[in-house]
Design a protein around this motif. Structure first.
Motif, PDB file in Angstrom:
ATOM      1  N   TYR A  38       3.086   1.560  11.291  1.00 22.12           N
ATOM      2  CA  TYR A  38       2.037   1.838  10.302  1.00 22.12           C
ATOM      3  C   TYR A  38       1.735   0.543   9.557  1.00 22.12           C
ATOM      4  CZ  TYR A  38      -0.379   3.538   6.121  1.00 22.12           C
ATOM      5  OH  TYR A  38      -1.294   3.721   5.120  1.00 22.12           O
ATOM      6  N   VAL A  39       0.468   0.172   9.524  1.00 23.10           N
ATOM      7  CA  VAL A  39       0.009  -1.042   8.840  1.00 23.10           C
ATOM      8  C   VAL A  39      -1.022  -0.635   7.806  1.00 23.10           C
ATOM      9  CG1 VAL A  39      -1.232  -3.225   9.129  1.00 23.10           C
ATOM     10  CG2 VAL A  39       0.483  -2.531  10.826  1.00 23.10           C
ATOM     11  N   ALA A  40      -0.901  -1.173   6.594  1.00 24.39           N
ATOM     12  CA  ALA A  40      -1.799  -0.803   5.496  1.00 24.39           C
ATOM     13  C   ALA A  40      -2.527  -2.028   4.959  1.00 24.39           C
ATOM     14  CB  ALA A  40      -0.996  -0.146   4.373  1.00 24.39           C
ATOM     15  N   VAL A  41      -3.836  -1.926   4.873  1.00 25.03           N
ATOM     16  CA  VAL A  41      -4.660  -3.014   4.330  1.00 25.03           C
ATOM     17  C   VAL A  41      -5.447  -2.468   3.140  1.00 25.03           C
ATOM     18  CG1 VAL A  41      -6.473  -4.694   4.801  1.00 25.03           C
ATOM     19  CG2 VAL A  41      -4.865  -4.063   6.611  1.00 25.03           C
ATOM     20  N   LEU A  80      -6.349   6.799  -2.098  1.00 26.65           N
ATOM     21  CA  LEU A  80      -7.662   6.649  -2.739  1.00 26.65           C
ATOM     22  C   LEU A  80      -7.559   6.628  -4.260  1.00 26.65           C
ATOM     23  CD1 LEU A  80      -9.694   9.192  -0.582  1.00 26.65           C
ATOM     24  CD2 LEU A  80      -9.800   6.707  -0.426  1.00 26.65           C
ATOM     25  N   THR A  81      -8.248   5.678  -4.882  1.00 23.31           N
ATOM     26  CA  THR A  81      -8.451   5.656  -6.331  1.00 23.31           C
ATOM     27  C   THR A  81      -9.924   5.386  -6.582  1.00 23.31           C
ATOM     28  OG1 THR A  81      -8.187   3.269  -6.741  1.00 23.31           O
ATOM     29  CG2 THR A  81      -6.156   4.586  -6.552  1.00 23.31           C
ATOM     30  N   ASN A  82     -10.318   5.335  -7.837  1.00 18.55           N
ATOM     31  CA  ASN A  82     -11.708   5.005  -8.150  1.00 18.55           C
ATOM     32  C   ASN A  82     -12.060   3.576  -7.779  1.00 18.55           C
ATOM     33  OD1 ASN A  82     -12.347   7.517  -9.208  1.00 18.55           O
ATOM     34  ND2 ASN A  82     -11.835   6.946 -11.307  1.00 18.55           N
ATOM     35  N   ASP A  83     -11.040   2.717  -7.683  1.00 26.37           N
ATOM     36  CA  ASP A  83     -11.289   1.292  -7.500  1.00 26.37           C
ATOM     37  C   ASP A  83     -10.768   0.720  -6.189  1.00 26.37           C
ATOM     38  OD1 ASP A  83     -12.399   0.800 -10.227  1.00 26.37           O
ATOM     39  OD2 ASP A  83     -10.390   1.423 -10.836  1.00 26.37           O
ATOM     40  N   SER A  84     -10.088   1.527  -5.383  1.00 23.65           N
ATOM     41  CA  SER A  84      -9.511   0.970  -4.163  1.00 23.65           C
ATOM     42  C   SER A  84      -9.141   2.058  -3.168  1.00 23.65           C
ATOM     43  CB  SER A  84      -8.263   0.140  -4.496  1.00 23.65           C
ATOM     44  OG  SER A  84      -7.230   0.975  -4.976  1.00 23.65           O
ATOM     45  N   ALA A  85      -8.807   1.616  -1.963  1.00 23.88           N
ATOM     46  CA  ALA A  85      -8.271   2.489  -0.929  1.00 23.88           C
ATOM     47  C   ALA A  85      -7.494   1.615   0.035  1.00 23.88           C
ATOM     48  CB  ALA A  85      -9.379   3.242  -0.207  1.00 23.88           C
ATOM     49  N   VAL A  86      -6.743   2.260   0.900  1.00 24.26           N
ATOM     50  CA  VAL A  86      -5.970   1.550   1.917  1.00 24.26           C
ATOM     51  C   VAL A  86      -6.502   1.944   3.292  1.00 24.26           C
ATOM     52  CG1 VAL A  86      -3.710   1.420   3.046  1.00 24.26           C
ATOM     53  CG2 VAL A  86      -3.875   1.277   0.554  1.00 24.26           C
ATOM     54  N   LYS A 101      -9.400 -12.545   6.327  1.00 32.54           N
ATOM     55  CA  LYS A 101      -8.219 -12.411   7.175  1.00 32.54           C
ATOM     56  C   LYS A 101      -7.013 -12.197   6.280  1.00 32.54           C
ATOM     57  CE  LYS A 101      -5.591 -14.900  10.755  1.00 32.54           C
ATOM     58  NZ  LYS A 101      -5.541 -16.142  11.564  1.00 32.54           N
ATOM     59  N   VAL A 102      -6.275 -11.120   6.527  1.00 29.44           N
ATOM     60  CA  VAL A 102      -5.121 -10.807   5.690  1.00 29.44           C
ATOM     61  C   VAL A 102      -3.911 -10.516   6.573  1.00 29.44           C
ATOM     62  CG1 VAL A 102      -6.507  -9.902   3.790  1.00 29.44           C
ATOM     63  CG2 VAL A 102      -5.732  -8.359   5.586  1.00 29.44           C
ATOM     64  N   SER A 103      -2.747 -10.740   6.022  1.00 30.58           N
ATOM     65  CA  SER A 103      -1.497 -10.412   6.701  1.00 30.58           C
ATOM     66  C   SER A 103      -0.955  -9.118   6.115  1.00 30.58           C
ATOM     67  CB  SER A 103      -0.478 -11.535   6.522  1.00 30.58           C
ATOM     68  OG  SER A 103       0.746 -11.216   7.159  1.00 30.58           O
ATOM     69  N   ALA A 104      -0.573  -8.192   6.984  1.00 35.94           N
ATOM     70  CA  ALA A 104      -0.107  -6.882   6.532  1.00 35.94           C
ATOM     71  C   ALA A 104       1.246  -6.566   7.163  1.00 35.94           C
ATOM     72  CB  ALA A 104      -1.128  -5.800   6.902  1.00 35.94           C
ATOM     73  N   GLU A 105       2.157  -6.052   6.349  1.00 37.61           N
ATOM     74  CA  GLU A 105       3.500  -5.706   6.807  1.00 37.61           C
ATOM     75  C   GLU A 105       3.467  -4.475   7.711  1.00 37.61           C
ATOM     76  OE1 GLU A 105       7.805  -4.334   4.828  1.00 37.61           O
ATOM     77  OE2 GLU A 105       6.127  -4.966   3.561  1.00 37.61           O
ATOM     78  N   VAL A 106       4.369  -4.459   8.697  1.00 38.89           N
ATOM     79  CA  VAL A 106       4.512  -3.301   9.570  1.00 38.89           C
ATOM     80  C   VAL A 106       5.610  -2.397   9.017  1.00 38.89           C
ATOM     81  CG1 VAL A 106       5.115  -2.489  11.875  1.00 38.89           C
ATOM     82  CG2 VAL A 106       3.756  -4.578  11.608  1.00 38.89           C
ATOM     83  N   ASN A 154       2.184  -8.208  15.537  1.00 43.98           N
ATOM     84  CA  ASN A 154       3.499  -8.795  15.759  1.00 43.98           C
ATOM     85  C   ASN A 154       4.530  -7.759  15.320  1.00 43.98           C
ATOM     86  OD1 ASN A 154       3.164 -11.696  16.707  1.00 43.98           O
ATOM     87  ND2 ASN A 154       1.783 -11.657  14.932  1.00 43.98           N
ATOM     88  N   ALA A 155       5.787  -8.029  15.580  1.00 46.86           N
ATOM     89  CA  ALA A 155       6.814  -7.034  15.297  1.00 46.86           C
ATOM     90  C   ALA A 155       6.924  -6.714  13.814  1.00 46.86           C
ATOM     91  CB  ALA A 155       8.161  -7.513  15.842  1.00 46.86           C
ATOM     92  N   ALA A 156       6.850  -7.728  12.962  1.00 43.32           N
ATOM     93  CA  ALA A 156       7.075  -7.530  11.528  1.00 43.32           C
ATOM     94  C   ALA A 156       5.785  -7.481  10.709  1.00 43.32           C
ATOM     95  CB  ALA A 156       7.980  -8.635  10.987  1.00 43.32           C
ATOM     96  N   SER A 157       4.710  -8.102  11.179  1.00 44.63           N
ATOM     97  CA  SER A 157       3.452  -8.120  10.427  1.00 44.63           C
ATOM     98  C   SER A 157       2.274  -8.290  11.384  1.00 44.63           C
ATOM     99  CB  SER A 157       3.461  -9.254   9.393  1.00 44.63           C
ATOM    100  OG  SER A 157       3.465 -10.511  10.045  1.00 44.63           O
ATOM    101  N   TRP A 158       1.122  -7.893  10.883  1.00 49.79           N
ATOM    102  CA  TRP A 158      -0.114  -8.048  11.651  1.00 49.79           C
ATOM    103  C   TRP A 158      -1.084  -8.920  10.861  1.00 49.79           C
ATOM    104  CZ3 TRP A 158      -2.319  -2.951  14.106  1.00 49.79           C
ATOM    105  CH2 TRP A 158      -1.327  -2.336  14.901  1.00 49.79           C
ATOM    106  N   ASP A 159      -1.886  -9.686  11.585  1.00 52.52           N
ATOM    107  CA  ASP A 159      -3.059 -10.310  10.990  1.00 52.52           C
ATOM    108  C   ASP A 159      -4.223  -9.353  11.200  1.00 52.52           C
ATOM    109  OD1 ASP A 159      -1.800 -12.632  10.162  1.00 52.52           O
ATOM    110  OD2 ASP A 159      -2.230 -13.702  12.027  1.00 52.52           O
ATOM    111  N   VAL A 160      -4.914  -9.021  10.123  1.00 57.36           N
ATOM    112  CA  VAL A 160      -6.066  -8.122  10.195  1.00 57.36           C
ATOM    113  C   VAL A 160      -7.305  -8.936   9.840  1.00 57.36           C
ATOM    114  CG1 VAL A 160      -7.108  -5.981   9.367  1.00 57.36           C
ATOM    115  CG2 VAL A 160      -4.619  -6.167   9.568  1.00 57.36           C
TER     116      VAL A 160
END
Length: 282
Positions: free
Chosen positions: A167-170, A152-158, A130-135, A101-107
């Motif tokens: 650009y959408v980041a999860v 990237l970190t030891n405990d997470s990534a996008v 299922k998550v909602s991510a900002e555009v 969508n214009a403002a956010s995506w469902d991933v």
């Protein structure tokens, strides 16, 4: 007739030659492998390009399920359990579908990866997360659809998704701290019963120091005392016999036999009875 046959042969040869020509794919395949903490993450997808087209809201309609790329659906694979938007994802492979969508995506992380593109209708029982991510709007066009592992970190990534000016980041999290903490605790507490058992069996089977094998096996049996194992006691009987301790061998074999009979394991019942007969214990 001969001319017709010759013409058919020429056409057949021409088709065979043409069929062997390899040309570039309009949406080339990409595979990315990334280590996040101690978790291996693999991403497989195909990359369409803009080619002068308006993408979001046109080529990729708003509000409709998208395969997130081209050709076969995008697939992400985690070697360990992860968390996405507070939702647990077990180790394994998932199709990545999106609803832009214009403002956010469902991933959407989907359990069924055997699709060519997006399914006509989502089976909600197969939606693992299922998550909602900002555009975020980029200052320039990204010509070719791109997915990446960012921050990237030891405990997470996008998981980054880029195309056109979007650009959408999860973010996803891995269990690095738990894995490392558990490993530290195990190491600091010393070898486990399984470690002593494995070491003793290796020494026995490799013809190494049998007295050391006896010591390790006795330690393993003692550590298993609240939940004795008939296969461990069987190995103890064989090690004791090889060490010349027939009395200890018979005692361990009888204990193994009793547990094998309780478990209904015919193989160990027979092996223990055969050894007890050989050692004069029956």
């Amino acid at each position: 007739m001969k001319k017709l046959f010759t013409l058919i042969m020429l056409l057949t040869v021409s088709f065979a030659v043409n069929a062997q020509i390899e040309t570039p794919q309009p949406s080339p395949f990409q595979k990315i492998e990334q280590k996040v903490g101690l978790t291996d993450v693999t991403l497989e997808y195909s990359r369409p390009s803009m080619r002068g087209r308006e993408v979001f809201g046109n080529l990729v309609p708003f509000g409709q399920l998208w395969r997130t790329g081209a050709n076969k659906n995008t697939i992400i694979t985690f070697s360990g359990d992860v968390t996405v938007g507070g939702q647990a994802l077990k180790a394994g492979s998932y199709a990545v579908f999106t609803t832009p969508n214009a403002a956010s995506w469902d991933v959407i992380f989907y359990n069924d990866t055997n699709n060519w593109g997006a399914p006509k209708t989502l089976d909600e029982s197969k939606v693992a997360a299922k998550v909602s991510a900002e555009v975020y709007t980029l200052p320039m066009d990204i010509e070719t659809f791109t997915m990446s592992f960012d921050d990237l970190t030891n405990d997470s990534a996008v998981l980054g998704i880029m195309w056109e000016k979007a650009y959408v980041a999860v973010k996803f999290e891995v269990a690095t701290d738990k894995v490392v903490t558990d490993a530290i605790a195990k190491t600091m507490n010393g070898p486990s019963a399984d470690d002593y058992y494995a070491a003793a069996r290796y020494y026995f089977e490799s013809g190494k120091d049998i007295n050391q094998a006896v010591t390790w096996m006795n330690t393993a049996v003692d550590m298993y005392k609240d939940a004795p194992k008939f296969w461990v006691l069987r190995q103890q009987s064989l090690i004791n016999a090889k060490a010349g301790d027939k009395k200890g061998a018979i005692k361990a074999a009888k204990a193994s036999l009793a547990l094998a009979e309780k478990a209904g394991n015919a193989d160990y019942i027979k092996m223990n009875k055969d050894s007890l007969k050989e050692w004069g214990g029956l």
